[in-house]
Write an enzyme that holds these catalytic residues in place. Structure first.
Site, PDB file in Angstrom:
ATOM      1  N   HIS A 183       0.826  -1.220   0.000  1.00  0.00           N
ATOM      2  CA  HIS A 183       0.000   0.000   0.000  1.00  0.00           C
ATOM      3  C   HIS A 183       0.860   1.270   0.000  1.00  0.00           C
ATOM      4  O   HIS A 183       0.500   2.270   0.621  1.00  0.00           O
ATOM      5  CB  HIS A 183      -0.914  -0.016   1.222  1.00  0.00           C
ATOM      6  CG  HIS A 183      -2.218   0.700   1.045  1.00  0.00           C
ATOM      7  ND1 HIS A 183      -2.302   2.047   0.762  1.00  0.00           N
ATOM      8  CD2 HIS A 183      -3.493   0.265   1.123  1.00  0.00           C
ATOM      9  CE1 HIS A 183      -3.573   2.399   0.688  1.00  0.00           C
ATOM     10  NE2 HIS A 183      -4.328   1.333   0.892  1.00  0.00           N
ATOM     11  N   GLU A 313      -2.159  -0.385  -6.229  1.00  0.00           N
ATOM     12  CA  GLU A 313      -2.304  -1.577  -5.387  1.00  0.00           C
ATOM     13  C   GLU A 313      -2.749  -2.751  -6.255  1.00  0.00           C
ATOM     14  O   GLU A 313      -3.873  -2.781  -6.734  1.00  0.00           O
ATOM     15  CB  GLU A 313      -3.326  -1.328  -4.286  1.00  0.00           C
ATOM     16  CG  GLU A 313      -2.993  -0.156  -3.378  1.00  0.00           C
ATOM     17  CD  GLU A 313      -4.172   0.224  -2.502  1.00  0.00           C
ATOM     18  OE1 GLU A 313      -4.790  -0.686  -1.899  1.00  0.00           O
ATOM     19  OE2 GLU A 313      -4.501   1.419  -2.438  1.00  0.00           O
TER      20      GLU A 313
END
Length: 346
Positions: A183, A313
């Site tokens: 992330h 992501e």
């Protein structure tokens, strides 16, 4: 190529260690064992290096009320399942499983104490070609409501081509939803400007539809000619203006065999820095930090906040356990979960 280790802090009476990976080009990547989290990426840029990742230089930065209240998940390893699971539950093999509802009525990023809030074990890998550290974690059966004892290994490698290679490997003793991602938030200007001046390209014309709670429905939208069709590079700020919002788009790729392929590229013309993303995953969330608090900044003053960084992501379909035929949203006991994503700076 070298890897250095230091103590970064303490969490629940356990040491948090920080590993610094350095290549011969002068690029450095710092990763802490709390959440297997990338805290810093410094990339050579002209005669200097540029900090391009959101994070903090002290462990206390991750414990502040501002950070915990905003929950941006800077740089962490997300699991057991990335993004939202609708109504914080799913049915698997005829059994209903209830999860923590930590995003309205939905489950987000594994729950209240997902992999991002656990201490991982770390081992430096001796490799003459790469600076490499391996982080492992065992997620017990019914942790955060998910079935199965899962052994996870995430290997971070820094190459001399200024690539961060992230390899995910996992095994389970019982079928379970599994979707892992990193992330990290990037700003290729070194946080001199927002990312609205960056040019973004994503190599697909498809994305997942979301319902009003933010969970994927399973419907795949065709983007031909739409503002968020990024097959040709577009300035992020221009698309923001057209869609009257920031990006929180789950792009999907035709990749039935989970082969490594280019999925995205983001460039900053002022710094002449480009991030190229390749992955084996069938989905990628392009997120431009529309919920990131403007109160957050690095200790040296680098400002974070809304539209000041982007995420790429890579993972399985969000809400995959509730979407029939979503690709490999669960891993069976006789299977191995494998995934690779490469972030390359050029």
């Amino acid at each position: 190529m070298k890897v250095e280790k230091e103590t970064f802090g303490q969490w629940e009476q356990q040491n948090v260690d920080l590993y610094t990976l350095t290549n011969t080009k002068g690029m450095t990547v710092k990763i802490m064992t709390y959440g297997a989290t990338i805290t810093s990426i410094e990339v050579p840029n002209g005669d200097t290096t540029k900090q391009v990742a959101c994070g903090f230089d002290t462990f206390q930065g991750y414990l502040s009320e501002e950070y915990k209240g905003n929950s941006p998940y800077f740089g962490c390893t997300v699991g057991r399942y990335s993004s939202q699971i609708k109504d914080a539950g799913f049915t698997l093999n005829g059994e209903k499983y209830d999860l923590t509802a930590n995003a309205g009525n939905n489950n987000l990023h594994g729950g209240g104490q997902g992999f991002d809030k656990r201490i991982w074990s770390a081992t430096v890998v001796e490799d003459s070609e790469n600076a490499q550290v391996e982080m492992t974690y065992v997620s017990n059966d019914m942790e955060e409501g998910f079935p199965g004892n899962v052994q996870i290994k995430v290997t971070f490698s820094l190459t001399d081509e200024n690539e961060i290679v992230i390899d995910y490997d996992a095994t389970t003793d019982k079928e379970t939803p599994l979707s892992l991602t990193n992330h990290t938030y990037f700003n290729l200007s070194g946080f001199k400007d927002s990312v609205e001046g960056h040019q973004a390209q994503v190599h697909t014309n498809k994305r997942l539809a979301l319902d009003d709670t933010g969970a994927a429905t399973g419907e795949i939208l065709q983007l031909d000619g739409a503002p968020d069709d990024l097959r040709e590079p577009k300035r992020i700020g221009d698309v923001h203006q057209e869609i009257k919002d920031g990006f929180e788009h789950f792009y999907v790729f035709d990749n039935p065999d989970f082969k490594l392929q280019p999925v995205a590229s983001v460039s900053d013309s002022d710094s002449e820095l480009t991030l190229k993303v390749s992955s084996t995953e069938p989905c990628m969330l392009l997120y431009t930090g529309k919920y990131t608090s403007d109160e957050l900044k690095r200790e040296n003053g680098l400002p974070y906040g809304k539209f000041r960084a982007f995420c790429c992501e890579t993972h399985r379909y969000p809400n995959g356990p509730n979407i029939p035929q979503s690709p490999k949203s669960t891993t069976k006991a006789e299977e191995a979960f494998k995934s690779r994503t490469i972030f390359k700076f050029v």
